[in-house]
Design an enzyme around this catalytic site. Sequence first.
Site, PDB file in Angstrom:
ATOM      1  CB  SER A 104     105.558  64.645  89.342  1.00  0.00           C
ATOM      2  OG  SER A 104     105.659  63.469  90.329  1.00  0.00           O
ATOM      3  CG  ASP A 243     106.699  59.437  89.096  1.00  0.00           C
ATOM      4  OD1 ASP A 243     107.529  59.086  88.665  1.00  0.00           O
ATOM      5  OD2 ASP A 243     106.339  60.739  90.111  1.00  0.00           O
ATOM      6  CG  ASP A 245     108.755  63.362  87.860  1.00  0.00           C
ATOM      7  OD1 ASP A 245     108.160  62.477  88.174  1.00  0.00           O
ATOM      8  OD2 ASP A 245     109.317  64.335  88.476  1.00  0.00           O
ATOM      9  CG  ASP A 247     109.930  62.069  90.778  1.00  0.00           C
ATOM     10  OD1 ASP A 247     109.007  61.538  90.573  1.00  0.00           O
ATOM     11  OD2 ASP A 247     110.034  63.217  91.524  1.00  0.00           O
TER      12      ASP A 247
END
EC number: 5.4.2.10
Length: 449
Positions: A104, A243, A245, A247
């Site tokens: 992340s 960010d 990833d 999400d």
Amino acid sequence: MGRLFGTDGVRGVANADLTAELALGLSVAAAHVLGEAGSFEGHRPVAVVGRDPRASGEFLEAAVVAGLASAGVDVLRVGVLPTPAVAYLTGALGADLGVMLSASHNAMPDNGIKFFARGGHKLADELEDRIEAQYAAGADWQRPTGAGVGRVRDYDEGFDQYVAHLIGVLPNRLDGLKVVLDEAHGAAARVSPEAFARAGAEVVTIGAEPDGLNINDGCGSTHLEQLKAAVVQHGAHLGIAHDGDADRCLAVDHTGAEVDGDQILAVLALALRERGALRSDTVVATVMSNLGFKLAMEREGLALVQTGVGDRYVLEAMKEHGYALGGEQSGHVIILDHATTGDGTLTGLMLAARVADTGRSLAELTSVMERLPQVLVNVPDVDKSRVATSAELAAAVVEAERELGETGRVLLRSSGTEPLVRVMVEAADIDQARSVAGRLADAVKSSLG
């Protein structure tokens, strides 16, 4: 061995904490628990596997794929895609499980493994415990041979399938908008610009050249300085930051002012209510949400359900009661009709769609809530287990709340990973918030030290 799963999968320094051996073993365990590998004749479990661009993701992906295939799971390797894309494809393709390799917003040396169950849903604690137990049991399992081993193929169609999904759920196009996108040199570096462009926006990108080593490095949702400058420089209507990833989503208005997750939730809540899609006229957020958000929802006649800190708790409350919208101040926003997890690209598109539809600036739209000054103090080296039982501390909190009245708020929270207590104070005046937070921090030290 301590519990491997944290608040969002298994995470650590790649090749130190998170090794190829661990990734392979966990994947075998997940195959048995989530894919029911070998449990009944004729069933060929299928897994969707994706990753962010971190260099370590290359060898960890190889380990995960090897583990799954060795347990008789057919693997669809979708390559570098956002976490919510892997979740979406897991559900859309009817796969038995999904695996995402990402840490992340963490720095490049870290990596992580996130598992999704059928439908693309995050795992309940019970499933994580079963995977850990299966992993601890070791190599005592029936290994398939011959035609029983899993087959592996690249699923390049996943990119277009996910982008088409994003465009398909938008309420209106983005024609006439100029948007700056900061991709954090991460998993959405291709997806997000493509989606915004197909939706009609004029797109300027920064942080969209991942090389495996630069993910989250001075860019993205944890470093908004470059995005703020780029939005002003290019005269854009707004900026969107993801960010590593993708999400989560934070935003910047046309003046370069930051728009956090609470403000995004406020804007989207009113948009969904206008379309009749905000079920029970309710929004779900965590106890860390700004008091200004709560006051704004009350003023607009919307109900607010608050949960513990963590998007998984927000999601649990949403699923249990059928709510449509929830999220965190950090930018995890869940639009449950269109995603099973926080989706930064979807959130950014929906926010831009509201700007385009209303003809109002993002600054004007976010004025629905006034973000009250919020001070957070970490108090280390204390007995955090006594936060709820200390009479001395309780008395200090009561006195603080009396001083703040209805225009302020106090929250004391034990860290889940460190020996410290977090003191959060909100007030209409920043100096008052700092003063009260300082006194409470001293009270925590004296009563729990």
